[in-house]
Design a protein around this motif. Sequence first.
Motif, PDB file in Angstrom:
ATOM      1  N   LYS A   1      -8.971  -5.021   3.512  1.00 38.66           N
ATOM      2  CA  LYS A   1      -7.774  -5.129   3.962  1.00 38.66           C
ATOM      3  C   LYS A   1      -6.598  -4.938   2.929  1.00 38.66           C
ATOM      4  CE  LYS A   1      -4.705  -7.626   6.856  1.00 38.66           C
ATOM      5  NZ  LYS A   1      -4.375  -9.102   7.779  1.00 38.66           N
TER       6      LYS A   1
ATOM      7  N   ARG B   1      -4.251   4.394   3.586  1.00 43.98           N
ATOM      8  CA  ARG B   1      -4.694   3.346   4.112  1.00 43.98           C
ATOM      9  C   ARG B   1      -5.753   3.848   5.063  1.00 43.98           C
ATOM     10  NH1 ARG B   1      -3.413  -1.671   6.316  1.00 43.98           N
ATOM     11  NH2 ARG B   1      -1.372  -1.580   5.290  1.00 43.98           N
TER      12      ARG B   1
ATOM     13  N   ASN C   1      -3.932  -2.298   1.904  1.00 44.10           N
ATOM     14  CA  ASN C   1      -2.465  -2.529   1.840  1.00 44.10           C
ATOM     15  C   ASN C   1      -2.006  -2.141   0.562  1.00 44.10           C
ATOM     16  OD1 ASN C   1      -2.391  -3.991   4.103  1.00 44.10           O
ATOM     17  ND2 ASN C   1      -2.533  -5.956   3.313  1.00 44.10           N
TER      18      ASN C   1
END
Length: 265
Positions: free
Chosen positions: A94, A225, A98
């Motif tokens: 994650k 992403r 980001n």
Amino acid sequence: MEPPDGGSTELGELIGRLAGDDLDRETRGRLLRRLARLLGQSARRVGAAGVGRGRWLGELMIEAAPHIPIRDLETLHAHHRGLMGEELADRLVKVAGNATTAVGAAGGALAAVEFAAPPLLLTAPAQLAAETLVVAAIEVKLIAELHEVYGVRVQGTGTARGAAFLTSWARQRGINPLEAGSLTSALGTAAKSALRKRMLRVFGRSLTTMGPFLTGAAAGAALNRAATKALAAKVRNDLRGSAGGPPPLPADHGRRGRRHLRSAD
């Protein structure tokens, strides 16, 4: 090919710093612009064709690899408030997602500014190279730290470990320490070829940031992403197989984990 001239150590250190996950938006944007300016000097010498072949990007990435900060399992466990195993791996993915998202957005914003001034269009290859190298560095860092989480330790010098993780990133596979030639101090011909091809794919992805105004920023962010998450999924599957079981827990994890969880309350 010799390492890129014009302050290659400074370039490597700057790329390594940009791979960190503790940068705010302003700092990341400032460092990315600085990297683009430094790369511009080299890009002008290499030319657009040289950049497009991938060799230049590959050599820059090899130079940067030893400067990418990689945390061990204990440090990761402490930094992420006692998370362990798959939860820790999820958190790393994650955070990396980001970060690559932020790089795509920053690159798109920079491109929008440059497109407003036609004489600066010649800097586009440098801006794209900067974004490509930083995204690659973030993903190499992620891969290296996922190896720590799953207990697949890669020993050796910074150069040897850098070469191993670069190869892992280029091939989108986890490292098997028992496989012959998986840990070497330098990338062989096949590994360099895979690295160049992978760099070109990321470079092509970065081209989306060159869209008009800030549409490129949105596209670049979304693509980065998604690609980072897909890469992590492939490597994690390999590492689960290599480890032969669930990710190991840090030493003395129970007491330390409770301490960190209490501090988060």
